[in-house]
Write an enzyme that holds these catalytic residues in place. Sequence first.
Site, short mmCIF file in Angstrom:
data_model
loop_
_atom_site.label_atom_id
_atom_site.label_comp_id
_atom_site.label_asym_id
_atom_site.label_seq_id
_atom_site.Cartn_x
_atom_site.Cartn_y
_atom_site.Cartn_z
N THR A 12 36.65 52.29 55.85
CA THR A 12 37.21 53.41 55.09
C THR A 12 37.54 53.05 53.63
O THR A 12 37.79 53.94 52.82
CB THR A 12 38.51 53.89 55.77
OG1 THR A 12 39.31 52.73 56.04
CG2 THR A 12 38.22 54.62 57.06
N VAL A 15 34.98 49.09 49.45
CA VAL A 15 33.80 48.28 49.76
C VAL A 15 33.16 48.79 51.06
O VAL A 15 31.93 48.85 51.17
CB VAL A 15 34.18 46.78 49.86
CG1 VAL A 15 32.98 45.95 50.28
CG2 VAL A 15 34.73 46.28 48.52
N CYS A 150 33.88 38.93 43.32
CA CYS A 150 32.99 39.79 42.52
C CYS A 150 32.74 39.27 41.09
O CYS A 150 31.69 39.58 40.51
CB CYS A 150 33.54 41.21 42.48
SG CYS A 150 35.28 41.31 42.09
N GLN A 177 36.88 42.98 33.62
CA GLN A 177 36.56 43.43 34.97
C GLN A 177 36.89 44.90 35.23
O GLN A 177 37.95 45.39 34.81
CB GLN A 177 37.29 42.54 35.99
CG GLN A 177 36.81 41.11 35.90
CD GLN A 177 37.44 40.18 36.92
OE1 GLN A 177 37.77 39.05 36.59
NE2 GLN A 177 37.60 40.61 38.14
N SER A 180 37.21 49.36 39.77
CA SER A 180 36.90 49.45 41.21
C SER A 180 37.10 48.11 41.90
O SER A 180 37.23 48.07 43.13
CB SER A 180 35.47 49.94 41.42
OG SER A 180 34.55 49.08 40.79
N GLU A 203 42.60 35.60 40.45
CA GLU A 203 41.17 35.70 40.11
C GLU A 203 40.65 34.45 39.39
O GLU A 203 39.55 33.97 39.67
CB GLU A 203 40.98 36.94 39.21
CG GLU A 203 39.54 37.39 39.06
CD GLU A 203 39.02 38.18 40.25
OE1 GLU A 203 39.76 38.34 41.24
OE2 GLU A 203 37.88 38.65 40.18
N LYS A 206 40.06 31.66 41.78
CA LYS A 206 38.88 31.89 42.63
C LYS A 206 37.61 31.56 41.86
O LYS A 206 36.71 30.90 42.36
CB LYS A 206 38.82 33.35 43.10
CG LYS A 206 39.77 33.64 44.25
CD LYS A 206 39.55 35.05 44.76
CE LYS A 206 40.78 35.90 44.56
NZ LYS A 206 40.63 37.30 44.85
N ARG A 236 41.51 42.91 33.13
CA ARG A 236 41.13 44.21 33.72
C ARG A 236 40.94 45.19 32.57
O ARG A 236 41.82 45.30 31.70
CB ARG A 236 42.23 44.69 34.65
CG ARG A 236 41.89 45.94 35.43
CD ARG A 236 40.89 45.73 36.54
NE ARG A 236 41.45 44.98 37.65
CZ ARG A 236 40.71 44.40 38.60
NH1 ARG A 236 39.40 44.48 38.57
NH2 ARG A 236 41.28 43.73 39.57
N HIS A 243 31.34 44.25 36.12
CA HIS A 243 32.14 43.21 35.46
C HIS A 243 31.31 42.56 34.35
O HIS A 243 30.20 42.07 34.59
CB HIS A 243 32.53 42.12 36.47
CG HIS A 243 33.55 42.55 37.50
ND1 HIS A 243 34.24 43.73 37.43
CD2 HIS A 243 34.00 41.92 38.61
CE1 HIS A 243 35.07 43.81 38.46
NE2 HIS A 243 34.93 42.72 39.19
N ASN A 327 30.14 45.07 40.44
CA ASN A 327 31.12 44.38 41.29
C ASN A 327 31.20 44.89 42.72
O ASN A 327 31.53 44.11 43.61
CB ASN A 327 32.51 44.44 40.66
CG ASN A 327 32.95 45.83 40.34
OD1 ASN A 327 32.34 46.51 39.52
ND2 ASN A 327 34.01 46.29 40.96
N1 NAP Z 1 36.55 46.12 45.37
C1 NAP Z 1 35.75 45.12 45.04
O1 NAP Z 1 35.01 45.17 44.03
C2 NAP Z 1 35.70 43.89 45.87
C3 NAP Z 1 34.76 42.92 45.56
C4 NAP Z 1 34.66 41.77 46.34
C5 NAP Z 1 35.50 41.61 47.43
N2 NAP Z 1 36.44 42.55 47.72
C6 NAP Z 1 37.27 42.32 48.90
O2 NAP Z 1 36.83 43.21 49.94
C7 NAP Z 1 37.94 43.62 50.75
C8 NAP Z 1 38.05 45.13 50.72
O3 NAP Z 1 38.32 45.57 49.39
P1 NAP Z 1 38.45 47.12 49.04
O4 NAP Z 1 38.48 47.19 47.56
O5 NAP Z 1 37.43 47.90 49.79
O6 NAP Z 1 39.91 47.46 49.67
P2 NAP Z 1 40.51 48.85 50.15
O7 NAP Z 1 39.83 49.99 49.48
O8 NAP Z 1 41.97 48.72 50.04
O9 NAP Z 1 40.13 48.91 51.73
C9 NAP Z 1 40.74 48.08 52.69
C10 NAP Z 1 40.19 48.35 54.09
O10 NAP Z 1 40.91 47.49 55.02
C11 NAP Z 1 41.46 48.31 56.07
N3 NAP Z 1 42.73 47.76 56.53
C12 NAP Z 1 43.88 47.60 55.80
N4 NAP Z 1 44.85 47.08 56.59
C13 NAP Z 1 44.32 46.94 57.83
C14 NAP Z 1 44.82 46.48 59.08
N5 NAP Z 1 46.09 46.07 59.22
N6 NAP Z 1 43.97 46.46 60.16
C15 NAP Z 1 42.70 46.87 60.03
N7 NAP Z 1 42.16 47.34 58.87
C16 NAP Z 1 42.96 47.36 57.79
C17 NAP Z 1 41.66 49.68 55.46
O11 NAP Z 1 41.69 50.65 56.49
P3 NAP Z 1 42.55 52.03 56.35
O12 NAP Z 1 41.78 52.92 55.42
O13 NAP Z 1 42.58 52.55 57.74
O14 NAP Z 1 43.89 51.66 55.80
C18 NAP Z 1 40.38 49.79 54.59
O15 NAP Z 1 39.29 50.15 55.39
C19 NAP Z 1 39.18 42.91 50.16
O16 NAP Z 1 39.41 41.72 50.90
C20 NAP Z 1 38.76 42.62 48.72
O17 NAP Z 1 39.45 41.52 48.19
C21 NAP Z 1 36.54 43.70 46.98
#
Ligand code: NAP
Length: 349
Positions: A12, A15, A150, A177, A180, A203, A206, A236, A243, A327
């Site tokens: 949801t 990503v 990313c 960066q 998103s 960041e 990492k 940011r 990025h 990213n």
């Molecule tokens: N955004 C980027 O550009 C990017 C790039 C590289 C890596 N990442 C990494 O990818 C991951 C996701 O990033 P995002 O930006 O997509 O985050 P996000 O929009 O906050 O989405 C987080 C997801 O994790 C789920 N979640 C949260 N708490 C949970 C729990 N207790 N049990 C099960 N599911 C849970 C959420 O579900 P609900 O909707 O049900 O709350 C949602 O599906 C992170 O670890 C981030 O660091 C992100």
Amino acid sequence: MEKIKVGILGATGMVGQRFIQLLENHPWFEISELAASERSAEKPYGEAVYGRWKLETPIPTKVTSMMVKECKPNLDCRMVFSALDASIAGPVEEEFAKAGYVVSSNSRNHRMDEDVPLLIPEVNADHTASIEQQKKKYDGRGYIVTNPNCSTIGLVLAVAPLHKKYGIKKIIVTTMQALSGAGFPGVASLDIIDNVIPFIGGEEGKMESESLKLLGKVEGGKFVFADIKVSASCNRVNVKDGHLESVSIKLEKKPAKDELILTLKEFNPLKELNLPSSPPQPIIVKEDENRPQPRYDRDLGKGMACVVGRIRECPVLDYKFTILSHNTIRGAAGAAILNAEYLKVKELL
Ligand SMILES: NC(=O)c1ccc[n+]([C@@H]2O[C@H](COP(=O)([O-])OP(=O)(O)OC[C@H]3O[C@@H](n4cnc5c(N)ncnc54)[C@H](OP(=O)(O)O)[C@@H]3O)[C@@H](O)[C@H]2O)c1
């Protein structure tokens, strides 16, 4: 060919949505399961993301009615893509690996583990050697593979061919960066309009550590980190996706500028494998003096290319240039899908 069933953990989120978009009509993989937190579980996907689908293309009709489940290892699939929040990803991904699933993860939790490949198939495909160690540890068919942060992925993709040919001693990188990268809702609008934020928690560390693992070797079954000094400054900026990074490098052997450009243009180690998500050119060199720019160049190679421009002599180190990578595609979902495609052709799935 029968498609391989895949699930998405964190389906949801920002990503997770990208995974759904990129896997629609994938020739090898078929989404059979969607999972997220208990807030979304037991709802049809369309309802779970009602009002928070953030991509320009509509939700694929196939998934709108699929029931979202909890992230428990009882899903009907061979592999899971993980887009879970880092607060929960670590133990959940391990549970899936223990239960025999292949986990292709975006989250940071296992990237630096000593038996987990931090993989960019064009750069360090040999790191997949550690998969066998994990299968023994988990006593089965399960294991975890991760993709880099990313901002790290664009940097490493661009410098990898230079490191291979000329040896890199030092890297100084300053990032700009996109929003998103912070997930949704991310940075408050009143904090970022008319502003640049010169801090992104964790960041810089990492970028400085992941780059060394990626550019390192595997010796005696262990990852040996590259002997490079990396200094990162992360900012940011008010851009939606893409990025941008300003980079200066010091090399062991300094080539002529034309030769360096040719090395970047000729880099295409996956060409023969014909992976569906592999861009025709992993590195695109832009000649125009004012490119790359996020809005115009982030979608090159369907968001999977690393765009390099402004290559010039550096009066402090040897060369400096600008890098752009998308990213949430090359920096997240697209990278994990490319990793999975690589695992498939190497018969590791
Ligand atoms: N955004 C980027 O550009 C990017 C790039 C590289 C890596 N990442 C990494 O990818 C991951 C996701 O990033 P995002 O930006 O997509 O985050 P996000 O929009 O906050 O989405 C987080 C997801 O994790 C789920 N979640 C949260 N708490 C949970 C729990 N207790 N049990 C099960 N599911 C849970 C959420 O579900 P609900 O909707 O049900 O709350 C949602 O599906 C992170 O670890 C981030 O660091 C992100």
